[in-house]
Write an enzyme that holds these catalytic residues in place. Structure first.
Site, PDB file in Angstrom:
ATOM      1  CG  LEU A  77     -22.033 -42.680   3.885  1.00  9.05           C
ATOM      2  CD1 LEU A  77     -22.900 -42.074   2.786  1.00  9.05           C
ATOM      3  CD2 LEU A  77     -22.681 -43.944   4.441  1.00  9.05           C
ATOM      4  CG  HIS A 137     -31.661 -40.951   3.492  1.00 10.30           C
ATOM      5  ND1 HIS A 137     -30.821 -42.033   3.366  1.00 10.30           N
ATOM      6  CD2 HIS A 137     -30.946 -40.009   4.174  1.00 10.30           C
ATOM      7  CE1 HIS A 137     -29.657 -41.764   3.929  1.00 10.30           C
ATOM      8  NE2 HIS A 137     -29.704 -40.535   4.428  1.00 10.30           N
ATOM      9  CG  ASN A 173     -31.700 -47.422  -2.026  1.00  8.07           C
ATOM     10  OD1 ASN A 173     -31.113 -46.494  -2.567  1.00  8.07           O
ATOM     11  ND2 ASN A 173     -31.624 -47.642  -0.717  1.00  8.07           N
ATOM     12  CG  HIS A 225     -30.836 -42.052   8.624  1.00  4.88           C
ATOM     13  ND1 HIS A 225     -30.315 -41.633   9.827  1.00  4.88           N
ATOM     14  CD2 HIS A 225     -30.446 -41.135   7.685  1.00  4.88           C
ATOM     15  CE1 HIS A 225     -29.630 -40.515   9.629  1.00  4.88           C
ATOM     16  NE2 HIS A 225     -29.691 -40.196   8.347  1.00  4.88           N
ATOM     17  CG  ASP A 263     -26.954 -46.269  -4.230  1.00  3.03           C
ATOM     18  OD1 ASP A 263     -26.546 -46.779  -5.288  1.00  3.03           O
ATOM     19  OD2 ASP A 263     -28.088 -46.467  -3.770  1.00  3.03           O
ATOM     20  CD  GLU A 301      -1.259 -42.287   0.344  1.00  7.40           C
ATOM     21  OE1 GLU A 301      -0.115 -42.065  -0.095  1.00  7.40           O
ATOM     22  OE2 GLU A 301      -2.285 -42.292  -0.373  1.00  7.40           O
ATOM     23  CG  HIS A 331       5.935 -34.221  -1.565  1.00 10.69           C
ATOM     24  ND1 HIS A 331       5.204 -33.679  -2.592  1.00 10.69           N
ATOM     25  CD2 HIS A 331       6.044 -35.551  -1.843  1.00 10.69           C
ATOM     26  CE1 HIS A 331       4.897 -34.631  -3.461  1.00 10.69           C
ATOM     27  NE2 HIS A 331       5.380 -35.779  -3.025  1.00 10.69           N
ATOM     28  CG  PHE A 355       1.052 -38.214   1.050  1.00 10.65           C
ATOM     29  CD1 PHE A 355       0.962 -36.935   0.508  1.00 10.65           C
ATOM     30  CD2 PHE A 355       1.982 -39.090   0.512  1.00 10.65           C
ATOM     31  CE1 PHE A 355       1.771 -36.543  -0.552  1.00 10.65           C
ATOM     32  CE2 PHE A 355       2.785 -38.707  -0.549  1.00 10.65           C
ATOM     33  CZ  PHE A 355       2.688 -37.427  -1.080  1.00 10.65           C
ATOM     34  NE  ARG A 372      14.603 -41.223   5.349  1.00  5.90           N
ATOM     35  CZ  ARG A 372      14.722 -41.341   4.045  1.00  5.90           C
ATOM     36  NH1 ARG A 372      13.765 -41.944   3.344  1.00  5.90           N
ATOM     37  NH2 ARG A 372      15.764 -40.858   3.408  1.00  5.90           N
ATOM     38  CG  HIS A 405       9.980 -37.880   3.554  1.00  2.00           C
ATOM     39  ND1 HIS A 405      10.163 -39.198   3.927  1.00  2.00           N
ATOM     40  CD2 HIS A 405      10.755 -37.695   2.456  1.00  2.00           C
ATOM     41  CE1 HIS A 405      11.024 -39.783   3.095  1.00  2.00           C
ATOM     42  NE2 HIS A 405      11.407 -38.889   2.200  1.00  2.00           N
TER      43      HIS A 405
END
Length: 673
Positions: free
Chosen positions: A128, A268, A194, A38, A164, A417, A479, A443, A363, A467
């Protein structure tokens, strides 16, 4: 080429454009010979990077890891040749041969920067947004370390080049929001503004006012001409004095200097080609053969790389002048060793769990572990994504990290997260901390890209995922993480623990803390589980990955293998089968990855040669590896539902009776063979 640089060398004898063009054309030539890469970003941001490295960045190329260096993160990692060119020119451990071997097997110059592979690369980037989010963790670590050790030992900046694409990725919003909230004033982002992405102008997909977005999150922002070195220098100098994190939107031209490619998406991600490369040389006045950097220019760059020696030696003097107690604390903070006090606290907890045999959620056991050990490990830093009182990640002795008050050791990450996971990577990369952070296992998908990079970079970060199954009950399938264990287990170099009781939870924490070169995920239950372990001393059995907890007299007819909350169900099934004179061995398998690393004879002794039943309130995943083609799996075959946990286990057939029936079927098939 070895270049001797004298302290009185005259850097002003070489122009800024000469310095920047050396960066540009090393990048262009490497990409051209590789026929891959690149060129757009290195050509467009060479002016900005040259100003940063030559006038501001505190580093010593001969000692790329000295603790008080400034951190430089190339978030837009596809532009890796910008960084490799800078590392080579400043005298780092990237040779001209490495530059010529860009993107080739065994070189120090892979397609995207890789931490631990190339000296001088602070973090692995390429996906990215990861770089800027990781840099937030580095900048936070600097402030936290400064609060502990003072300006004399910790006083540096974190600089980021982002594009970007980095700012379009959703993780960027989590990162800039957290940095702005904490007012991380030593974080400066240089935005390669750019207006071009792979598909074409960024206007195809976005109309965001990035300056307004950052300003709304509490950043200091300004727009500058990225090809005007004096404007860039003035902006950096002024932003270094602000109390806020800074965004410098550097208006640049992608592929700067290539007449028919610059300013377009064609610059690019592909080599310029011989014709455009030659045209760029003529346009920018770089009348040298490929990979040739004239000695005066190279000497000037080497001087830039060595100039940081003064700062490093001054830092060493300050370190030597510190009290023995301060030096010991600093060393301990950098190495984050587990002191003898930790071992003593851990042993005391183990004795209590083994004697009391509490029936608690894992937990809750985890919180008790943290309460017992957190004060013994100075570098242990906790946090949660706004689920502190559900994840139970806050130890009694921990104090919150706040804006302007960074001496604490607990971070409220907010509902971020992905940003939390990346910031934890930054904390670990900076040095001085063992970060852990909590959320729900369902999650973990939000955290996964950063977890994957932690595994790739071999970082000690610990994710507390509570959980962990349908056992959470009424919150329902949104969940209930049925596929997440399988998804996490396939990530190389990641330890996934699912402890079955309080003792296993303690041992899982011990394994995670001692795993200096890999991240860990602790998958913990919401529902209470009985403690079946009563061994107060002895080796850490979780460290074996799986082990026998019931070994019937006279041999076995079937092996029941379970994890987490299903171990107690497997034990009930074994008792049920015993009434039918079926000898069932029971295996707890809290960590598949560690079990896979055990010797063949150990694994064979644990698994046995009889039929095997796998039991887990999750999808099949890689269970066939352990139960074999003739084994059976008792678990989930789809999503969960909203109901009390006991009802869900019954309705989905994860019961002692179902396990016993599966064992009977497997034994019957084996007898027919």
């Amino acid at each position: 080429m070895n270049i001797s640089v004298h302290a009185d060398a005259d850097l002003t004898a070489v122009s800024h454009s000469d310095l920047a063009n050396a960066v540009r054309f090393l990048a262009v030539d490497a990409i051209e010979i590789s026929q891959s890469g690149h060129p757009g970003l290195p050509m467009g941001m060479a002016d900005v990077a040259t100003v940063l490295f030559s006038r501001f960045l505190k580093f010593d190329s001969a000692h790329p890891n000295w603790p008080d260096r400034d951190r430089f993160v190339l978030s837009a990692g596809h532009g890796s040749m910008l960084l490799y060119a800078l590392l080579h020119l400043t005298g780092g451990e990237v040779s001209l041969d490495d530059i010529k071997a860009f993107r080739q097997w065994g070189s120090k110059t892979p397609g995207h920067p890789e931490y631990g592979h190339t000296p001088g690369v602070e973090t692995t980037t390429g996906p990215l947004g990861q770089g800027i989010a990781t840099a937030v963790g580095m900048a936070l670590a600097e402030r936290m370390a400064n609060a502990r050790h003072g300006d004399g030992l910790v006083d540096h900046f974190t600089y980021v080049i982002a594009g970007d694409g980095c700012l379009m990725e959703g993780i960027s919003q989590e990162a800039i929001s957290l940095a702005g909230h904490l007012q991380l004033g030593r974080l400066i982002v240089l935005f390669d503004d750019n207006g071009i992405s792979i598909d074409g102008p960024t206007s195809l997909a976005t109309s965001d006012d990035q300056l307004a977005r950052f300003a709304a999150s509490g950043w200091s922002v300004r727009r500058i001409d990225g090809h005007d070195p004096e404007a860039v220098a003035q902006a950096i100098a002024e932003e270094r004095e602000t109390a806020k994190p800074s965004l410098l939107a550097c208006r640049t031209i992608i592929g700067f200097g290539a007449p028919d490619r610059q300013g377009t998406e064609k610059a690019h991600g592909a080599p310029l080609g011989a014709e455009q490369t030659a045209a760029a040389r003529r346009t920018l006045g770089w009348d040298y053969q490929p990979f040739v950097v004239p000695i005066p220019i190279l000497r000037a760059w080497r001087m830039i790389g060595q100039r940081g020696q003064v700062d490093r030696l001054a830092w060493l003097d300050r370190y030597e002048s510190a009290t023995p107690e301060q030096r010991d604390l600093f060393i301990e903070g950098k190495a984050v060793a587990l002191p003898s006090a930790y071992a003593q606290a851990s042993a005391k907890l183990r004795e209590r769990f083994a004697s009391e045999r509490p029936k608690i959620a894992t937990r809750q056991a985890s919180q008790q572990v943290l309460d017992g050990i957190s004060a013994t490990i100075p570098g242990l830093v906790g946090g949660s994504a706004d689920l502190t009182h559900s994840n139970l990640t806050h130890a009694k002795t921990q104090q919150p990290v706040k804006r302007g008050a960074f001496a604490g050791d607990y971070i409220h990450y907010g509902i971020r997260e992905h940003g939390m996971a990346a910031a934890m990577n930054g904390l670990a990369l900076h040095g001085g901390f063992i970060p852990y952070g909590g959320t729900f296992l369902a999650f973990s998908d939000y955290s996964r890209p950063a977890i994957r990079l932690a595994a790739l970079m071999r970082l000690r970060v610990i994710h507390v995922m509570t959980h962990d199954s349908i056992g959470l009950g009424e919150d329902g399938p949104t969940h209930q993480p049925v596929e997440h264990l399988a998804a996490l287990r396939v990530i190389p170099n990641l330890l996934v623990f699912r402890p079955a009781d309080a003792v296993e939870t303690l041992e899982s924490w011990d394994c995670a803390l001692k795993a200096e070169n890999r991240p860990s995920v602790l998958c913990l239950s919401r529902q209470a589980l009985p403690t079946f372990r009563s061994d107060a001393r002895g080796r850490n059995r979780v460290a074996c990955g799986a082990y026998l907890i019931v070994s019937p007299d006279g041999g076995r007819d079937v092996t029941l293998i379970a994890t987490g909350s299903e171990v107690s169900i497997a034990l009930e099934a074994a008792r049920l089968l015993a009434t039918e004179h079926v000898r069932a061995a029971v295996v707890s398998a809290p960590c598949f990855a560690l079990f896979a690393e055990q010797p063949d004879d150990y694994r064979a002794a644990v698994l046995g040669t009889v039929p095997r039943i796998g039991i887990e309130a999750a999808v099949l995943g890689d269970w066939p590896r352990w139960i074999g083609s003739e084994g059976e799996f008792v678990g989930m075959r789809g999503f969960g539902a909203s109901a009390p946990a006991s009802v869900l286990y019954r309705e989905f057939g994860i019961t002692p009776q179902s396990i016993a029936e599966a064992a009977r079927r497997a034994i019957a098939r084996a007898c027919k063979r």
